[in-house]
Structures are given as structure tokens and as C-alpha cells.
Write an enzyme that holds these catalytic residues in place. Structure first.
Site, PDB file in Angstrom:
ATOM      1  N   TYR A  23       0.843  -1.195   0.000  1.00 40.06           N
ATOM      2  CA  TYR A  23       0.000   0.000   0.000  1.00 40.06           C
ATOM      3  C   TYR A  23       0.882   1.250   0.000  1.00 40.06           C
ATOM      4  O   TYR A  23       0.615   2.206  -0.726  1.00 40.06           O
ATOM      5  CB  TYR A  23      -0.914   0.008   1.230  1.00 40.06           C
ATOM      6  CG  TYR A  23      -1.886  -1.148   1.267  1.00 40.06           C
ATOM      7  CD1 TYR A  23      -3.068  -1.111   0.541  1.00 40.06           C
ATOM      8  CD2 TYR A  23      -1.620  -2.280   2.033  1.00 40.06           C
ATOM      9  CE1 TYR A  23      -3.962  -2.177   0.571  1.00 40.06           C
ATOM     10  CE2 TYR A  23      -2.505  -3.345   2.069  1.00 40.06           C
ATOM     11  CZ  TYR A  23      -3.672  -3.296   1.345  1.00 40.06           C
ATOM     12  OH  TYR A  23      -4.543  -4.348   1.363  1.00 40.06           O
ATOM     13  N   ASN A  46     -12.851  -1.589  -5.946  1.00 35.28           N
ATOM     14  CA  ASN A  46     -12.318  -2.104  -7.207  1.00 35.28           C
ATOM     15  C   ASN A  46     -13.465  -2.481  -8.146  1.00 35.28           C
ATOM     16  O   ASN A  46     -14.252  -3.373  -7.831  1.00 35.28           O
ATOM     17  CB  ASN A  46     -11.441  -3.327  -6.918  1.00 35.28           C
ATOM     18  CG  ASN A  46     -10.706  -3.825  -8.135  1.00 35.28           C
ATOM     19  OD1 ASN A  46     -11.049  -3.514  -9.271  1.00 35.28           O
ATOM     20  ND2 ASN A  46      -9.681  -4.618  -7.901  1.00 35.28           N
ATOM     21  N   CYS A  54      -6.053  -6.329  -7.339  1.00 35.32           N
ATOM     22  CA  CYS A  54      -5.772  -5.803  -6.006  1.00 35.32           C
ATOM     23  C   CYS A  54      -5.306  -6.880  -5.032  1.00 35.32           C
ATOM     24  O   CYS A  54      -4.755  -6.548  -3.973  1.00 35.32           O
ATOM     25  CB  CYS A  54      -6.981  -5.058  -5.452  1.00 35.32           C
ATOM     26  SG  CYS A  54      -8.464  -6.052  -5.308  1.00 35.32           S
ATOM     27  N   HIS A  55      -5.446  -8.157  -5.381  1.00 36.93           N
ATOM     28  CA  HIS A  55      -4.924  -9.213  -4.513  1.00 36.93           C
ATOM     29  C   HIS A  55      -3.397  -9.174  -4.449  1.00 36.93           C
ATOM     30  O   HIS A  55      -2.803  -9.754  -3.550  1.00 36.93           O
ATOM     31  CB  HIS A  55      -5.401 -10.590  -4.979  1.00 36.93           C
ATOM     32  CG  HIS A  55      -4.871 -11.006  -6.310  1.00 36.93           C
ATOM     33  ND1 HIS A  55      -5.418 -10.540  -7.494  1.00 36.93           N
ATOM     34  CD2 HIS A  55      -3.848 -11.822  -6.654  1.00 36.93           C
ATOM     35  CE1 HIS A  55      -4.741 -11.066  -8.504  1.00 36.93           C
ATOM     36  NE2 HIS A  55      -3.784 -11.849  -8.020  1.00 36.93           N
ATOM     37  N   GLU A  83      -0.359 -17.814  -8.627  1.00 38.08           N
ATOM     38  CA  GLU A  83       0.554 -17.068  -9.493  1.00 38.08           C
ATOM     39  C   GLU A  83       2.016 -17.367  -9.187  1.00 38.08           C
ATOM     40  O   GLU A  83       2.903 -16.797  -9.804  1.00 38.08           O
ATOM     41  CB  GLU A  83       0.305 -15.563  -9.334  1.00 38.08           C
ATOM     42  CG  GLU A  83      -1.051 -15.122  -9.825  1.00 38.08           C
ATOM     43  CD  GLU A  83      -1.288 -13.630  -9.635  1.00 38.08           C
ATOM     44  OE1 GLU A  83      -0.447 -12.942  -9.029  1.00 38.08           O
ATOM     45  OE2 GLU A  83      -2.330 -13.153 -10.107  1.00 38.08           O
TER      46      GLU A  83
END
Length: 121
Positions: A23, A46, A54-55, A83
Site C-alpha cells: 500500500y 475495485n 488488487c490481490h 501465481e
């Protein structure tokens, strides 16, 4: 969305798969270094997580967001693990191994340089 949120989402859109940012990193990159909490507020609105991932935004210690808007920390962990993001423990990514800094590419190089041209012989 307002101008602040638009700037936040523009940065979030650029976070590469397999990496995270904080952030605070986002706040600094948009010229608002003391507004990291507001970055979180913006991300709660979002409009499309498939466009604005945003994850991939975590706390400065690599901690996951307990209140991740799209399903909590467990959902965030599953998305990041899918990912290939490395974890230090169940609640923290290994931030030293997967941190992306806004304004750089996945290799950490500044994006305002044409690296292909620079590296060509």
C-alpha cells in the site's frame, strides 16, 4: 472514481503476475507518501479485479489483508499462490523475493528506459 482512486488503479493494473507491492509503495508512486491507508480504501471499490489485480497488494511486512474485499485473506492467499508468489508463512508473502516497485518492470528496471534499445549491440 476520483482522481486519487484513478491513480491507485493505474498502478495496480501494472503489477505483474507473480509479484506483489505494498500500500505504501503505491502511495509513494502516486506522490502521496502518507496516504497508504487511503490506497486500501480505494481498493475496496475495485470495479473489476480481473483488470485491477488488487490481490497483489499487501502490507509492508508482506502480510495479507484480513479484510480482502473479494473473500478475505484465504482468497487472497489462493490467488497469489496460484501465481507462484512465495510465502514466508500462512499469513505473509516472502516480500524480499516477490516485491515489485511501481515504476519498474518485473526485473526491477525503470520503465522510462527502452531496455531493448539500450542492450542492443
Amino acid at each position: 472514481m476520483g482522481a486519487f482512486s484513478d491513480k491507485v488503479f493505474e498502478v495496480v493494473r501494472c503489477i505483474p503476475s507473480g509479484y506483489v507491492t505494498t500500500y505504501g509503495d503505491i502511495a509513494r508512486s502516486i506522490g502521496e507518501p502518507r496516504k497508504s491507508r487511503f490506497v486500501g480504501y480505494a481498493l475496496r471499490n475495485n470495479p473489476d479485479p480481473s483488470i485491477y489485480p488488487c490481490h497483489r497488494v499487501v502490507f509492508k511486512d508482506g502480510g495479507l489483508a484480513k479484510n480482502y474485499i473479494f473473500g478475505g485473506a484465504d482468497a487472497q492467499r489462493k490467488l497469489l499462490a496460484g501465481e507462484g508468489v512465495p510465502f514466508a508463512d500462512d499469513a505473509h508473502v516472502d516480500i524480499a523475493r516477490c516485491r515489485w516497485t511501481p515504476g519498474s518492470d518485473a526485473l526491477g528496471r525503470p520503465t522510462d528506459i527502452d531496455w531493448e534499445a539500450e542492450m542492443a549491440e
